[in-house]
Motif scaffolding. Structure first.
Motif, mmCIF file in Angstrom:
data_model
loop_
_atom_site.group_PDB
_atom_site.id
_atom_site.type_symbol
_atom_site.label_atom_id
_atom_site.label_comp_id
_atom_site.label_asym_id
_atom_site.label_seq_id
_atom_site.Cartn_x
_atom_site.Cartn_y
_atom_site.Cartn_z
ATOM 1 N N SER A 1 -54.914 -24.514 -89.130
ATOM 2 C CA SER A 1 -55.637 -23.707 -90.107
ATOM 3 C C SER A 1 -55.234 -24.159 -91.506
ATOM 4 C CB SER A 1 -55.315 -22.218 -89.931
ATOM 5 O OG SER A 1 -53.986 -21.946 -90.345
ATOM 6 N N VAL A 2 -55.945 -23.649 -92.473
ATOM 7 C CA VAL A 2 -55.575 -23.843 -93.868
ATOM 8 C C VAL A 2 -54.761 -22.626 -94.295
ATOM 9 C CG1 VAL A 2 -56.412 -24.002 -96.238
ATOM 10 C CG2 VAL A 2 -57.529 -25.320 -94.420
ATOM 11 N N VAL A 3 -53.512 -22.868 -94.657
ATOM 12 C CA VAL A 3 -52.659 -21.812 -95.192
ATOM 13 C C VAL A 3 -52.785 -21.850 -96.713
ATOM 14 C CG1 VAL A 3 -50.277 -20.996 -95.431
ATOM 15 C CG2 VAL A 3 -51.082 -21.887 -93.230
ATOM 16 N N TYR A 4 -52.905 -20.694 -97.343
ATOM 17 C CA TYR A 4 -53.091 -20.668 -98.790
ATOM 18 C C TYR A 4 -52.153 -19.655 -99.456
ATOM 19 C CZ TYR A 4 -55.879 -16.372 -98.159
ATOM 20 O OH TYR A 4 -56.292 -15.095 -97.844
ATOM 21 N N ASN A 5 -51.896 -19.902 -100.721
ATOM 22 C CA ASN A 5 -51.083 -19.007 -101.544
ATOM 23 C C ASN A 5 -52.020 -17.999 -102.190
ATOM 24 O OD1 ASN A 5 -49.557 -17.772 -103.567
ATOM 25 N ND2 ASN A 5 -48.336 -19.609 -103.942
ATOM 26 N N SER A 6 -51.930 -16.742 -101.768
ATOM 27 C CA SER A 6 -52.872 -15.719 -102.243
ATOM 28 C C SER A 6 -52.656 -15.363 -103.712
ATOM 29 C CB SER A 6 -52.755 -14.454 -101.388
ATOM 30 O OG SER A 6 -51.452 -13.888 -101.491
ATOM 31 N N ASP B 1 -65.109 -19.527 -89.523
ATOM 32 C CA ASP B 1 -66.281 -18.952 -88.853
ATOM 33 C C ASP B 1 -66.632 -19.700 -87.563
ATOM 34 O OD1 ASP B 1 -66.454 -17.105 -90.873
ATOM 35 O OD2 ASP B 1 -67.984 -18.190 -92.008
ATOM 36 N N ASN B 2 -66.467 -21.024 -87.582
ATOM 37 C CA ASN B 2 -66.816 -21.832 -86.403
ATOM 38 C C ASN B 2 -65.653 -22.041 -85.448
ATOM 39 O OD1 ASN B 2 -69.430 -22.112 -87.343
ATOM 40 N ND2 ASN B 2 -69.024 -24.054 -88.382
ATOM 41 N N GLY B 3 -64.523 -21.397 -85.733
ATOM 42 C CA GLY B 3 -63.356 -21.531 -84.879
ATOM 43 C C GLY B 3 -62.324 -22.489 -85.454
ATOM 44 N N ASN B 4 -61.154 -22.540 -84.806
ATOM 45 C CA ASN B 4 -60.054 -23.402 -85.238
ATOM 46 C C ASN B 4 -59.629 -24.313 -84.091
ATOM 47 O OD1 ASN B 4 -60.098 -21.045 -87.068
ATOM 48 N ND2 ASN B 4 -58.265 -21.972 -87.948
ATOM 49 N N TYR B 5 -59.148 -25.485 -84.449
ATOM 50 C CA TYR B 5 -58.758 -26.492 -83.454
ATOM 51 C C TYR B 5 -57.384 -26.146 -82.879
ATOM 52 C CZ TYR B 5 -58.941 -31.148 -81.338
ATOM 53 O OH TYR B 5 -59.006 -32.194 -80.447
ATOM 54 N N ILE B 6 -57.264 -26.195 -81.553
ATOM 55 C CA ILE B 6 -56.018 -25.842 -80.885
ATOM 56 C C ILE B 6 -55.096 -27.057 -80.751
ATOM 57 C CG2 ILE B 6 -56.917 -26.284 -78.546
ATOM 58 C CD1 ILE B 6 -55.219 -23.852 -77.611
ATOM 59 N N GLN B 7 -53.808 -26.805 -80.882
ATOM 60 C CA GLN B 7 -52.804 -27.822 -80.577
ATOM 61 C C GLN B 7 -51.907 -27.288 -79.459
ATOM 62 O OE1 GLN B 7 -49.446 -28.559 -83.225
ATOM 63 N NE2 GLN B 7 -49.596 -30.757 -82.842
ATOM 64 N N LEU B 8 -51.795 -28.062 -78.399
ATOM 65 C CA LEU B 8 -50.916 -27.736 -77.283
ATOM 66 C C LEU B 8 -49.804 -28.778 -77.276
ATOM 67 C CD1 LEU B 8 -50.461 -25.933 -74.790
ATOM 68 C CD2 LEU B 8 -51.956 -27.459 -73.500
ATOM 69 N N THR C 1 -52.047 -21.069 -87.901
ATOM 70 C CA THR C 1 -52.283 -19.643 -88.128
ATOM 71 C C THR C 1 -50.985 -18.844 -88.014
ATOM 72 O OG1 THR C 1 -52.804 -19.193 -85.793
ATOM 73 C CG2 THR C 1 -54.645 -19.776 -87.247
ATOM 74 N N THR C 2 -49.961 -19.431 -87.398
ATOM 75 C CA THR C 2 -48.675 -18.754 -87.240
ATOM 76 C C THR C 2 -47.732 -18.982 -88.416
ATOM 77 O OG1 THR C 2 -48.042 -20.677 -85.912
ATOM 78 C CG2 THR C 2 -48.660 -18.679 -84.720
ATOM 79 N N SER C 3 -48.053 -19.911 -89.312
ATOM 80 C CA SER C 3 -47.119 -20.272 -90.391
ATOM 81 C C SER C 3 -46.749 -19.103 -91.309
ATOM 82 C CB SER C 3 -47.699 -21.420 -91.214
ATOM 83 O OG SER C 3 -47.827 -22.590 -90.442
ATOM 84 N N LYS D 1 -47.430 -13.360 -99.339
ATOM 85 C CA LYS D 1 -48.320 -14.083 -100.257
ATOM 86 C C LYS D 1 -48.955 -15.312 -99.605
ATOM 87 C CE LYS D 1 -44.979 -17.088 -102.662
ATOM 88 N NZ LYS D 1 -44.429 -17.465 -103.987
ATOM 89 N N TYR D 2 -48.301 -15.833 -98.552
ATOM 90 C CA TYR D 2 -48.887 -16.964 -97.839
ATOM 91 C C TYR D 2 -49.747 -16.434 -96.690
ATOM 92 C CZ TYR D 2 -45.352 -19.544 -100.429
ATOM 93 O OH TYR D 2 -44.583 -20.076 -101.427
ATOM 94 N N LYS D 3 -51.004 -16.816 -96.706
ATOM 95 C CA LYS D 3 -51.954 -16.288 -95.731
ATOM 96 C C LYS D 3 -52.749 -17.421 -95.099
ATOM 97 C CE LYS D 3 -52.497 -11.953 -98.316
ATOM 98 N NZ LYS D 3 -51.719 -11.122 -97.365
ATOM 99 N N THR D 4 -53.451 -17.077 -94.047
ATOM 100 C CA THR D 4 -54.311 -18.053 -93.377
ATOM 101 C C THR D 4 -55.610 -17.380 -92.955
ATOM 102 O OG1 THR D 4 -54.386 -19.747 -91.648
ATOM 103 C CG2 THR D 4 -53.401 -17.628 -91.068
ATOM 104 N N VAL D 5 -56.572 -18.195 -92.572
ATOM 105 C CA VAL D 5 -57.864 -17.638 -92.163
ATOM 106 C C VAL D 5 -58.322 -18.304 -90.863
ATOM 107 C CG1 VAL D 5 -58.687 -16.979 -94.441
ATOM 108 C CG2 VAL D 5 -59.041 -19.307 -93.649
ATOM 109 N N VAL D 6 -59.057 -17.530 -90.105
ATOM 110 C CA VAL D 6 -59.766 -18.084 -88.955
ATOM 111 C C VAL D 6 -61.161 -18.466 -89.436
ATOM 112 C CG1 VAL D 6 -60.811 -17.533 -86.729
ATOM 113 C CG2 VAL D 6 -58.461 -16.831 -87.210
#
Length: 338
Positions: free
Chosen positions: A136-141, A247-254, A226-228, A240-245
């Motif tokens: 995901s993209v983590v951003y500084n709110s 609209d089209n979904g997020n790519y999974i890493q296993l 998304t867990t960061s 203050k650090y947030k993330t978003v899901v």
């Protein structure tokens, strides 16, 4: 008489062959060498907590060596495949698996405790999963009021020089993001990257350096998971650090671990793989690796309350990655934004 002698000799040869094969499969030494990525072995990573527990249980001395990001780790074991140094590799993920199998550097293994595991590599037993997450993209709110909600949103001019990414040739998150763009845009992915260029501040070799720049305030957004944000809630008491899901979904890493082929230390390697799936080891992962553990019995800490799991999980098929891996990376490099 001759036939009887011949039969005895044949049985002896067969017995020796079977014994030799079994012995090879159960070879062991007093030490175990593990290759892993930087953040796994760092002081705040899971390695320093998990390894002593394993050493105490099995009486084995572990030598854990870091080689940058997971892509660099895989390159190292490929370089050494004719004379392997390590016994176990940690960090090869669902996106690097195709390359690992093509290079034939891993031994097949089905571990104990697999029935408790929530995720799998879809029939590929060269790797055993130990955790998973969603890019995901983590951003500084405090720097961004309106975060992006899609890959396309990232190309908006209001995000100029705001995004830190990682190199897909050396970084597993970097590769994951590249594959994410391919999953969404298909053959037009390079056109997307061209539109994305103005938004990119820099592309780092690995996740650790990229995320470090982000937390130092060099950019308002970074490629992560998304867990960061859970890390900052747990240890810095900040949201203050947030993330978003998206609209089209997020790519999974296993993320997976595997036994390196012809390492000569199969027994201890198997013990370690088994141990990593136990509740004892899996409990350590959320607050050190900041990923979701694969063992469904783990109770997540409260700081994970805001760790998002998208309803739609994006992932390219193994066979598609295997067929196109080199071409995609070459094309990206020719179009490089570094």
């Amino acid at each position: 008489m001759f036939r009887k002698i011949l039969l005895i000799v044949s049985l002896l040869i067969m017995s020796t062959t079977v014994w030799s094969k079994a012995a090879k499969e159960e070879q062991t030494t007093e030490a175990l060498t593990i290759y892993a990525y930087d953040s796994f072995t760092s002081d705040w990573g899971p390695g320093p907590q998990i390894i002593p527990l394993f050493e105490e249980k099995y009486g084995v001395k572990v030598n854990m060596v870091a080689f940058g990001d997971a892509g660099s780790v895989l390159t190292k074991i490929i370089d050494e495949k004719n004379n392997p140094v390590a016994d176990v590799v940690i960090g090869i993920d669902n996106n690097l698996l195709a390359k690992a199998i093509k290079e034939d550097v891993l031994e097949p293994y089905t571990p104990k405790g697999l029935e408790k595991i929530e995720k799998s590599f879809k029939g590929k037993n060269r790797l055993v999963p130990f955790d998973y997450g969603y890019f995901s993209v983590v951003y500084n709110s405090e720097m961004i009021d309106t975060p992006p909600k899609s890959l396309e949103d990232l190309t908006d001019k209001k995000y100029a020089k705001s995004l830190i990414l990682m190199d897909p040739r050396t970084s597993s998150p970097g590769l994951g993001f590249l594959l994410w763009t391919i999953a969404e845009y298909g053959d037009e992915y390079l056109n997307y990257w061209n539109r994305l260029k103005p938004s990119i501040l820099t592309i780092t070799d690995g996740w650790s350096s990229g995320y470090g720049l982000f937390t130092q305030g060099e950019a308002s957004m970074v490629l992560s998971y998304t867990t960061s944000p859970s890390y900052h809630v747990e240890y810095e008491d900040t949201t203050k650090y947030k993330t978003v899901v998206f609209d089209n979904g997020n790519y999974i890493q296993l993320e997976g671990m595997g036994i390196i082929k012809d390492s000569g230390n199969n027994l201890n390697a198997k013990h370690f793989i088994d141990f990593m799936l136990t509740i004892e080891a899996q409990n350590i992962l959320p607050l050190t690796n900041y990923m979701f553990p694969v063992n469904g019995d783990v109770v997540l800490p409260k700081s994970f309350d805001g760790a998002l799991k998208p309803e739609k999980s994006i992932e390219l098929d193994y066979d598609v990655i295997a067929e196109n891996y080199d071409k995609w990376l070459d094309n990206w490099a020719e179009n490089s934004v570094k």
